[in-house]
Design a protein around this motif. Structure first.
Motif, PDB file in Angstrom:
ATOM      1  N   ASN B 420       0.691  -1.311  -0.007  1.00 48.37           N
ATOM      2  CA  ASN B 420      -0.079   0.017  -0.016  1.00 48.37           C
ATOM      3  C   ASN B 420       0.925   1.198  -0.144  1.00 48.37           C
ATOM      4  O   ASN B 420       2.006   1.269   0.354  1.00 48.37           O
ATOM      5  CB  ASN B 420      -0.962   0.092   1.264  1.00 48.37           C
ATOM      6  CG  ASN B 420      -1.687  -0.920   1.318  1.00 48.37           C
ATOM      7  OD1 ASN B 420      -2.629  -1.288   0.224  1.00 48.37           O
ATOM      8  ND2 ASN B 420      -2.094  -1.707   2.401  1.00 48.37           N
ATOM      9  N   GLU B 421       0.413   2.390  -0.592  1.00 49.35           N
ATOM     10  CA  GLU B 421       1.160   3.251  -0.690  1.00 49.35           C
ATOM     11  C   GLU B 421       0.985   4.113   0.763  1.00 49.35           C
ATOM     12  O   GLU B 421       0.378   4.195   1.431  1.00 49.35           O
ATOM     13  CB  GLU B 421       0.407   4.529  -1.623  1.00 49.35           C
ATOM     14  CG  GLU B 421       1.425   5.483  -1.551  1.00 49.35           C
ATOM     15  CD  GLU B 421       1.009   6.706  -2.741  1.00 49.35           C
ATOM     16  OE1 GLU B 421       1.336   6.623  -3.933  1.00 49.35           O
ATOM     17  OE2 GLU B 421       0.203   7.729  -2.481  1.00 49.35           O
ATOM     18  N   TYR B 422       2.317   4.195   1.178  1.00 46.88           N
ATOM     19  CA  TYR B 422       2.670   4.460   2.517  1.00 46.88           C
ATOM     20  C   TYR B 422       2.773   6.049   2.614  1.00 46.88           C
ATOM     21  O   TYR B 422       2.279   6.756   3.466  1.00 46.88           O
ATOM     22  CB  TYR B 422       4.040   4.220   3.097  1.00 46.88           C
ATOM     23  CG  TYR B 422       4.292   4.330   4.450  1.00 46.88           C
ATOM     24  CD1 TYR B 422       3.441   3.829   5.386  1.00 46.88           C
ATOM     25  CD2 TYR B 422       5.467   4.538   4.918  1.00 46.88           C
ATOM     26  CE1 TYR B 422       3.806   4.242   6.597  1.00 46.88           C
ATOM     27  CE2 TYR B 422       5.969   4.496   6.386  1.00 46.88           C
ATOM     28  CZ  TYR B 422       5.085   4.515   7.093  1.00 46.88           C
ATOM     29  OH  TYR B 422       5.469   4.635   8.437  1.00 46.88           O
ATOM     30  N   TYR B 423       3.560   6.729   1.574  1.00 46.24           N
ATOM     31  CA  TYR B 423       3.492   8.156   1.594  1.00 46.24           C
ATOM     32  C   TYR B 423       4.053   8.631   0.168  1.00 46.24           C
ATOM     33  O   TYR B 423       4.611   7.731  -0.664  1.00 46.24           O
ATOM     34  CB  TYR B 423       4.251   8.913   2.742  1.00 46.24           C
ATOM     35  CG  TYR B 423       6.005   8.419   2.642  1.00 46.24           C
ATOM     36  CD1 TYR B 423       6.847   8.960   1.557  1.00 46.24           C
ATOM     37  CD2 TYR B 423       6.391   7.611   3.766  1.00 46.24           C
ATOM     38  CE1 TYR B 423       8.010   8.462   1.386  1.00 46.24           C
ATOM     39  CE2 TYR B 423       7.772   7.188   3.368  1.00 46.24           C
ATOM     40  CZ  TYR B 423       8.547   7.857   2.429  1.00 46.24           C
ATOM     41  OH  TYR B 423       9.877   7.177   2.439  1.00 46.24           O
ATOM     42  N   GLY B 457      17.303  16.737   3.431  1.00 44.29           N
ATOM     43  CA  GLY B 457      16.453  16.618   4.275  1.00 44.29           C
ATOM     44  C   GLY B 457      15.877  15.049   4.474  1.00 44.29           C
ATOM     45  O   GLY B 457      16.756  14.251   4.241  1.00 44.29           O
ATOM     46  N   ASN B 458      14.783  14.702   4.838  1.00 39.72           N
ATOM     47  CA  ASN B 458      14.395  13.309   5.318  1.00 39.72           C
ATOM     48  C   ASN B 458      13.168  13.019   4.415  1.00 39.72           C
ATOM     49  O   ASN B 458      12.156  13.801   3.948  1.00 39.72           O
ATOM     50  CB  ASN B 458      13.961  13.400   6.718  1.00 39.72           C
ATOM     51  CG  ASN B 458      15.272  13.679   7.548  1.00 39.72           C
ATOM     52  OD1 ASN B 458      16.112  13.008   7.731  1.00 39.72           O
ATOM     53  ND2 ASN B 458      15.311  14.776   8.369  1.00 39.72           N
ATOM     54  N   THR B 459      12.712  11.751   4.205  1.00 37.27           N
ATOM     55  CA  THR B 459      11.755  11.252   3.696  1.00 37.27           C
ATOM     56  C   THR B 459      10.901  10.819   4.827  1.00 37.27           C
ATOM     57  O   THR B 459      11.357  10.243   5.652  1.00 37.27           O
ATOM     58  CB  THR B 459      11.970  10.330   2.292  1.00 37.27           C
ATOM     59  OG1 THR B 459      10.697  10.118   1.944  1.00 37.27           O
ATOM     60  CG2 THR B 459      12.898   9.274   2.929  1.00 37.27           C
ATOM     61  N   GLY B 460       9.575  10.672   4.410  1.00 41.85           N
ATOM     62  CA  GLY B 460       8.776  10.251   5.322  1.00 41.85           C
ATOM     63  C   GLY B 460       8.772  10.824   6.684  1.00 41.85           C
ATOM     64  O   GLY B 460       8.494   9.980   7.812  1.00 41.85           O
ATOM     65  N   SER B 461       9.069  12.094   6.648  1.00 38.61           N
ATOM     66  CA  SER B 461       9.148  12.862   8.068  1.00 38.61           C
ATOM     67  C   SER B 461       8.022  13.001   9.002  1.00 38.61           C
ATOM     68  O   SER B 461       8.100  13.318   9.939  1.00 38.61           O
ATOM     69  CB  SER B 461       9.731  14.239   7.654  1.00 38.61           C
ATOM     70  OG  SER B 461      10.900  14.440   7.091  1.00 38.61           O
ATOM     71  N   ASP B 462       6.598  12.798   8.073  1.00 38.55           N
ATOM     72  CA  ASP B 462       5.475  13.024   9.044  1.00 38.55           C
ATOM     73  C   ASP B 462       5.369  11.559   9.872  1.00 38.55           C
ATOM     74  O   ASP B 462       4.373  11.466  10.668  1.00 38.55           O
ATOM     75  CB  ASP B 462       4.419  13.172   8.016  1.00 38.55           C
ATOM     76  CG  ASP B 462       4.474  14.172   7.384  1.00 38.55           C
ATOM     77  OD1 ASP B 462       5.128  14.958   7.802  1.00 38.55           O
ATOM     78  OD2 ASP B 462       4.074  14.379   6.287  1.00 38.55           O
ATOM     79  N   HIS B 463       6.388  10.690   9.951  1.00 44.60           N
ATOM     80  CA  HIS B 463       5.954   9.569  10.820  1.00 44.60           C
ATOM     81  C   HIS B 463       7.083   9.400  11.456  1.00 44.60           C
ATOM     82  O   HIS B 463       7.842  10.319  11.684  1.00 44.60           O
ATOM     83  CB  HIS B 463       6.202   8.364   9.460  1.00 44.60           C
ATOM     84  CG  HIS B 463       4.916   8.412   8.443  1.00 44.60           C
ATOM     85  ND1 HIS B 463       3.901   7.828   8.498  1.00 44.60           N
ATOM     86  CD2 HIS B 463       5.320   8.984   7.271  1.00 44.60           C
ATOM     87  CE1 HIS B 463       3.308   7.954   7.492  1.00 44.60           C
ATOM     88  NE2 HIS B 463       3.943   8.642   6.520  1.00 44.60           N
ATOM     89  N   GLN B 464       6.907   8.081  12.569  1.00 42.31           N
ATOM     90  CA  GLN B 464       7.841   8.160  13.740  1.00 42.31           C
ATOM     91  C   GLN B 464       9.267   8.177  13.188  1.00 42.31           C
ATOM     92  O   GLN B 464      10.043   8.695  14.023  1.00 42.31           O
ATOM     93  CB  GLN B 464       7.373   7.130  14.508  1.00 42.31           C
ATOM     94  CG  GLN B 464       6.055   6.919  15.112  1.00 42.31           C
ATOM     95  CD  GLN B 464       6.290   8.329  16.092  1.00 42.31           C
ATOM     96  OE1 GLN B 464       6.997   8.226  17.100  1.00 42.31           O
ATOM     97  NE2 GLN B 464       5.173   9.055  16.227  1.00 42.31           N
ATOM     98  N   VAL B 465       9.330   7.364  12.310  1.00 40.46           N
ATOM     99  CA  VAL B 465      10.812   7.480  11.688  1.00 40.46           C
ATOM    100  C   VAL B 465      11.125   7.830  10.523  1.00 40.46           C
ATOM    101  O   VAL B 465      10.407   7.514   9.627  1.00 40.46           O
ATOM    102  CB  VAL B 465      11.339   5.829  11.819  1.00 40.46           C
ATOM    103  CG1 VAL B 465      12.923   5.709  11.546  1.00 40.46           C
ATOM    104  CG2 VAL B 465      11.166   5.097  13.200  1.00 40.46           C
TER     105      VAL B 465
END
Lengths: 184, 482
Positions: B420-423, B457-465
């Motif tokens: 599933n698409e995560y982000y 920067g970071n990828t998936g920054s809206d998540h915990q890790v």
């Protein structure tokens, strides 16, 4: 602890550690400011977040003429006002004739911050905003009128009504406390 | 704290308590503030880059046009100097006019005639065999050069002529056989001969005009045949890359980012891209295009439980004591303990795909013949998508020391949860590459090299890790210059 000048310079250069330092330094106080203007905790957090984004964005305009805290506070207040305005929170402010205020309060200031904040939060938005700006943040009626887009007379009347409401709330609260002491 | 003289009692109560009230810093809000600041900061980087690239391209194009004009001017000056008389300098307009006008040709032939009469005997130059050879390339600086060459050829006939009977014979044949005015033919031949001897490229002409020390960039005894370096401005290309992504995992907390670990992925990130380039100055070119990259990660978690199976068999023995008729039943318990290991496995699949728009500045330096080295750097704007899925299966396996009962076969249960698409998010990478390649005379070339990409920067920054992906690997590419 980082001094104010290097803190500002660090923030302007985009160093995240300095930005976080600035946040840590003022977020607590500014949260209290936001709580005064907001109707709920969630709304206060929303104001604070928006305000800090604006602070970092506009920090280059800080002239070093006053204290940084004063500047930050002004940005926070203006952000809160803008947010309130965008949500049309001033709908309950109506043009009214100024009311001469003769209220006199004879209560001890033995209330906690939380009690007072709750009393302010219970005020209608218009009363709350004008009271906050005038009584606590030190704006005069001309400034309030300009900031909120109302007349000075309206500002005065809103203030008087806010005071009257708060006085009633304070007296009620005091009676409750006194009764509690008597029953002990 | 501002105190008014007319301060109301209620105001005083509230001001005293609330003006300087300090609460606990809501640190959980910092992440939201931080990500917003970063977003705001990133936008200008793109526009600054784009503006910078546009300015470079503009200046380079202006410089190129100036250079073209300069070369044309030099060529014209050269023509004048050949004539030895500035009044005889011929403008391109005059040449066009002359080209269309037969009378001009006649005039030229008259000149030839006068030359022939002044000199002893007209002589065919040593390169007369190339008279019929057409110039390989069109003249990059136009007719003015052609005219100058024409004039020069006349001079050469005048000055350098020496006796050669063969050429004289050819002239006579032309006089007798040609149905048209033979003098025109002579002039044409002379002109063609001159062209064949003359520099055929802008760079070569410049070289001749300015001298050997000012040889044009990209040309040398070994690379001169490759006019692609100096003349061709546009490039199209395609590339395929195989990079090894290292995922630096970071945990978000209120104090910012804390590095947790680095995870080197065994699978490569494969990417394919197509692009166009424009050479702005010497070997400097701007490239952009579209690229698709993809890599997949599989993480295996194992959890094992040791289970002991007890297999007990009971044997009964009936005995009759001597003095009694009552049987005694004795039970014999035979217990076999069989250890099993039950393994719970979970494979998490992370699929990272990106659609990239690279914007590179590259420098390609010819080294020897068609061989070149190339360096490139620039941002890659990308739309990252991560898909997550997992396999979960439990397996019973025989441990090394157990006796597996015949009826206890390993049991494997599998469950697959679709990806599933995560982000999906906009991100920027910084890219750097170094490669070597070969450019053929046809304009086609290839290159192989090293590539490194680093996420800004970071990828998936809206998540915990959050993750920061760094990739290094190989790149192969083809290109065509025109």
């Amino acid at each position: 602890m980082t001094d104010e000048k290097s803190l500002i310079e660090g923030c302007l250069k985009g160093h995240e550690s300095y930005q976080f330092e600035l946040y840590k330094r003022y977020a607590g106080k500014m949260m209290m400011v936001c709580k005064r203007y907001a109707g709920s905790k969630q709304e206060a957090e929303d104001f604070l977040q928006e305000a800090f984004i604006r602070i970092y964005d506009k920090l280059h305009t800080y002239q070093h003429s006053g204290s940084l805290e004063g500047w930050v506070r002004r940005v926070v207040v203006h952000t809160a006002l803008n947010k309130l305005r965008s949500r049309k929170y001033y709908d309950d402010i109506h043009e009214e004739m100024p009311v001469v205020d003769h209220t006199h309060v004879d209560v001890m200031s033995g209330f906690g911050e939380k009690d007072l904040l709750n009393m302010i939060a219970a005020l209608p938005t218009g009363y709350r905003t004008v009271f906050n700006m005038y009584a606590i943040d030190g704006y005069d009626h001309a400034e309030i009128a300009e900031a909120l887009g109302i007349s000075e007379g309206t500002s005065r009347s809103q203030l008087a009504k806010a005071r009257a409401t708060l006085k009633t709330a304070l007296e009620k609260q005091k009676k409750t406390i006194d009764r509690a002491y008597q029953t002990r | 704290m501002l105190i008014r003289r007319d301060e109301h009692q209620i105001d005083k109560v509230f001001r005293k308590k609330l003006h300087d009230a300090d609460g606990e810093s809501p640190l959980h809000l910092w992440e939201g503030v931080r990500s917003n600041i970063r977003k705001k900061r990133r936008v200008p980087i793109f526009w600054w880059w784009l503006t910078g690239a546009a300015v470079i391209a503009g200046i380079s194009f202006f410089g190129y046009r100036q250079n073209e004009n300069h070369v044309a001017e030099i060529a014209q000056e050269k023509t004048t100097s050949f004539d030895g008389n500035s009044e005889n300098a011929i403008t391109p307009n005059q040449i066009d006019q002359e080209k269309l006008n037969d009378s001009a040709a006649t005039e030229t032939v008259d000149k030839e005639k006068s030359v022939a009469s002044e000199s002893a005997i007209p002589q065919r130059s040593s390169t007369s065999s190339s008279v019929d050879r057409k110039p390989k390339k069109s003249n990059p600086i136009g007719i003015s050069q052609k005219k100058s060459i024409h004039e020069r050829s006349s001079d050469r006939l005048t000055i350098e002529s020496s006796t050669t009977d063969a050429f004289f014979d050819e002239v006579l044949v032309a006089f007798t056989e040609s149905t048209v005015d033979p003098t025109i033919d002579i002039a044409q031949k002379a002109s063609e001969q001159s062209i064949s001897n003359s520099p055929t490229t802008e760079s070569a002409l410049k070289d001749e005009i300015l001298g050997g020390s000012n040889q044009a960039w990209g040309t040398s005894p070994n690379t001169a045949s490759h006019s692609h370096w100096t003349e061709n401005r546009f490039m199209v290309g395609a590339w395929y890359s195989m990079l090894n992504p290292v995922r630096k995992r970071t945990s978000l907390d209120n104090s910012g980012l804390i590095d947790l670990n680095r995870r080197t992925n065994p699978e490569t990130e494969k990417g394919f891209g197509i692009g166009v380039g424009f050479r702005v100055w010497k070997g400097l070119a701007i490239w952009s295009g579209l690229e698709k990259t993809m890599f997949e990660e599989k993480h295996l978690w194992k959890d094992s439980v040791d289970v002991l199976y007890y297999n007990t068999t009971v044997n009964y023995e009936i005995t009759y004591p001597i003095d009694s008729t009552i049987p005694v039943i004795t039970a014999f318990y035979d217990t076999t303990i069989t250890p099993y290991r039950e393994e719970q496995k979970e494979v998490e699949v992370n699929k990272y795909t990106s659609l990239n728009i690279p914007l590179y500045l590259s420098w390609q330096q010819p080294v020897y013949r068609g061989l070149f080295v190339s360096v490139e750097t620039g941002p890659v704007f990308r739309v990252n998508s991560q898909y997550k899925g997992r396999f979960v299966f439990a397996e019973e396996v025989e441990s090394d020391f157990s006796n597996l009962a015949a009826d206890n076969h390993p049991v494997i249960q599998k469950e697959y949860i679709h990806l599933n698409e995560y982000y999906r998010e906009w991100k920027m990478d910084w890219h750097a590459g170094l490669s070597v390649g070969w450019m053929g005379e046809s304009g086609f070339g290839w290159s192989v090299g090293l590539k490194h990409r680093r996420m800004i920067g970071n990828t998936g920054s809206d998540h915990q890790v959050a993750h920061r992906i760094l990739s290094t690997g190989f790149n192969i590419g083809i290109q065509y210059r025109f």
